[in-house]
Design a protein around this motif. Structure first.
Motif, PDB file in Angstrom:
ATOM      1  N   UNK A 191       0.773  -1.106   0.141  1.00  0.00           N
ATOM      2  CA  UNK A 191      -0.033   0.185   0.019  1.00  0.00           C
ATOM      3  C   UNK A 191       1.053   1.412  -0.059  1.00  0.00           C
ATOM      4  N   UNK A 192       0.688   2.126  -0.799  1.00  0.00           N
ATOM      5  CA  UNK A 192       1.558   3.174  -1.158  1.00  0.00           C
ATOM      6  C   UNK A 192       1.010   4.437  -0.351  1.00  0.00           C
ATOM      7  N   UNK A 193       1.832   5.456  -0.140  1.00  0.00           N
ATOM      8  CA  UNK A 193       1.781   6.697   0.750  1.00  0.00           C
ATOM      9  C   UNK A 193       2.495   7.602  -0.159  1.00  0.00           C
ATOM     10  N   UNK A 194       2.019   8.615  -0.814  1.00  0.00           N
ATOM     11  CA  UNK A 194       2.714   9.657  -1.604  1.00  0.00           C
ATOM     12  C   UNK A 194       2.541  10.883  -0.846  1.00  0.00           C
ATOM     13  N   UNK A 195       3.696  11.585  -0.578  1.00  0.00           N
ATOM     14  CA  UNK A 195       3.689  12.689   0.412  1.00  0.00           C
ATOM     15  C   UNK A 195       4.957  13.688   0.163  1.00  0.00           C
ATOM     16  N   UNK A 196       4.667  14.640   0.792  1.00  0.00           N
ATOM     17  CA  UNK A 196       5.881  15.722   0.554  1.00  0.00           C
ATOM     18  C   UNK A 196       5.769  16.566   2.000  1.00  0.00           C
ATOM     19  N   UNK A 197       6.910  17.337   2.227  1.00  0.00           N
ATOM     20  CA  UNK A 197       6.982  18.289   3.404  1.00  0.00           C
ATOM     21  C   UNK A 197       6.790  19.613   2.904  1.00  0.00           C
ATOM     22  N   UNK A 198       5.909  20.521   3.264  1.00  0.00           N
ATOM     23  CA  UNK A 198       5.830  21.692   3.008  1.00  0.00           C
ATOM     24  C   UNK A 198       6.855  22.866   3.471  1.00  0.00           C
ATOM     25  N   UNK A 199       7.523  23.428   2.324  1.00  0.00           N
ATOM     26  CA  UNK A 199       8.783  24.342   2.688  1.00  0.00           C
ATOM     27  C   UNK A 199       8.377  25.182   3.638  1.00  0.00           C
ATOM     28  N   UNK A 200       7.244  25.573   3.861  1.00  0.00           N
ATOM     29  CA  UNK A 200       7.050  26.760   4.834  1.00  0.00           C
ATOM     30  C   UNK A 200       7.309  26.204   6.150  1.00  0.00           C
ATOM     31  N   UNK A 201       7.448  24.932   6.278  1.00  0.00           N
ATOM     32  CA  UNK A 201       8.100  24.210   7.902  1.00  0.00           C
ATOM     33  C   UNK A 201       9.466  25.174   8.081  1.00  0.00           C
ATOM     34  N   UNK A 202      10.070  25.750   7.035  1.00  0.00           N
ATOM     35  CA  UNK A 202      11.472  26.111   7.515  1.00  0.00           C
ATOM     36  C   UNK A 202      11.170  27.447   8.210  1.00  0.00           C
ATOM     37  N   UNK A 203      10.087  28.364   7.876  1.00  0.00           N
ATOM     38  CA  UNK A 203       9.833  29.532   8.245  1.00  0.00           C
ATOM     39  C   UNK A 203       9.260  29.573   9.661  1.00  0.00           C
ATOM     40  N   UNK A 204       8.967  28.320  10.253  1.00  0.00           N
ATOM     41  CA  UNK A 204       8.169  28.260  11.521  1.00  0.00           C
ATOM     42  C   UNK A 204       9.269  27.969  12.633  1.00  0.00           C
ATOM     43  N   UNK A 205       9.324  28.894  13.518  1.00  0.00           N
ATOM     44  CA  UNK A 205      10.227  28.721  14.572  1.00  0.00           C
ATOM     45  C   UNK A 205       9.974  27.715  15.451  1.00  0.00           C
ATOM     46  N   UNK A 206       8.736  27.132  15.692  1.00  0.00           N
ATOM     47  CA  UNK A 206       8.439  25.930  16.223  1.00  0.00           C
ATOM     48  C   UNK A 206       9.044  24.563  15.847  1.00  0.00           C
ATOM     49  N   UNK A 207       9.519  24.733  14.501  1.00  0.00           N
ATOM     50  CA  UNK A 207      10.058  23.530  14.002  1.00  0.00           C
ATOM     51  C   UNK A 207      11.385  23.670  13.319  1.00  0.00           C
ATOM     52  N   UNK A 208      11.969  24.759  13.883  1.00  0.00           N
ATOM     53  CA  UNK A 208      13.475  25.105  13.291  1.00  0.00           C
ATOM     54  C   UNK A 208      14.508  23.921  13.768  1.00  0.00           C
ATOM     55  N   UNK A 209      14.169  23.145  14.863  1.00  0.00           N
ATOM     56  CA  UNK A 209      15.323  22.232  15.169  1.00  0.00           C
ATOM     57  C   UNK A 209      14.609  20.975  14.692  1.00  0.00           C
ATOM     58  N   UNK A 210      13.643  20.715  13.994  1.00  0.00           N
ATOM     59  CA  UNK A 210      12.975  19.379  13.700  1.00  0.00           C
ATOM     60  C   UNK A 210      13.933  18.694  12.598  1.00  0.00           C
ATOM     61  N   UNK A 211      14.448  17.688  12.712  1.00  0.00           N
ATOM     62  CA  UNK A 211      15.241  16.662  11.905  1.00  0.00           C
ATOM     63  C   UNK A 211      14.491  15.580  11.509  1.00  0.00           C
TER      64      UNK A 211
END
Length: 206
Positions: free
Chosen positions: A156-176
């Motif tokens: 079963x496939x899942x097709x996805x991507x991570x929105x580049x807007x995450x890089x502008x969110x200070x709450x996600x700046x350390x998410x690796x």
């Protein structure tokens, strides 16, 4: 000074106890109904609100307009089944490292190990919670009933991507790393049709 409050008569006590019992039964039935409805209610709520711990859903046209950025992020995949569900369920690759904004596909494997027809529905969660609004699914098997015949296995496939807007969110700046976790729940168990043959999704008789 002694209380002068009247004591309840036996009939009044019986009526009161009956009323309390009926209220308790109604509450129990309501909770039971909510348990059966939990997955569809969760689906509606999360799709409408994008509640934390859930992902966003987008169409292929929207995803196609997103440009990848040379900023890598690790995606971890986790798979579970509810207790007693006779399925094997696992990601075919535990982690992917992708560029943010890049479309990618993950494959999950499921197999019915019982002699019954099992219908299952998957719920999902994303960790860390604050990253969930930026995890976009284009195609997914979650919240779509999956029916497996005895011994049947599927990918079963899942097709996805991570929105580049995450890089502008200070709450996600350390998410690796972002973890996408699925859990399958049994929605129906039934006997196979007499003489039915088990096929995998490629049409190969097993």
């Amino acid at each position: 000074m002694a209380s002068t409050a009247p004591f309840a008569s036996p009939d009044q006590a019986r009526r009161r106890n009956r009323r309390v019992g009926l209220i308790g039964l109604a509450v129990a039935l309501a909770m039971l109904g909510m348990g059966f409805a939990a997955v569809p209610l969760y689906r509606i709520f999360c799709q409408v609100t994008g509640y934390g711990g859930t992902t966003q859903r987008v169409d292929a046209a929207t995803a196609g307009a997103v440009k990848a950025i040379a900023h890598p992020i690790s995606i971890r995949f986790d798979a579970n089944v509810e207790r007693g569900m006779p399925w094997q369920f696992k990601p075919l690759q535990t982690t992917h490292t992708i560029a943010i904004g890049q479309r990618d596909m993950a494959l999950f494997y499921a197999k019915n190990t019982s002699d019954k027809v099992i219908v299952g529905t998957a719920s999902f969660n994303v960790e860390p919670e604050q990253a969930a609004p930026y995890f976009n699914k284009i195609q997914c098997f979650c919240f779509t009933s999956q029916t497996l015949q005895p011994g049947e296995a599927v990918k079963m496939p899942v097709l996805y991507y991570v929105d580049p807007a995450i890089l502008k969110d200070k709450d996600n700046k350390d998410v690796e790393q972002i973890t996408l976790s699925y859990t399958f729940h049994v929605t129906e168990i039934r006997d196979p049709a007499p003489g039915a043959k088990t096929l995998d999704r490629g049409g190969v008789e097993r």
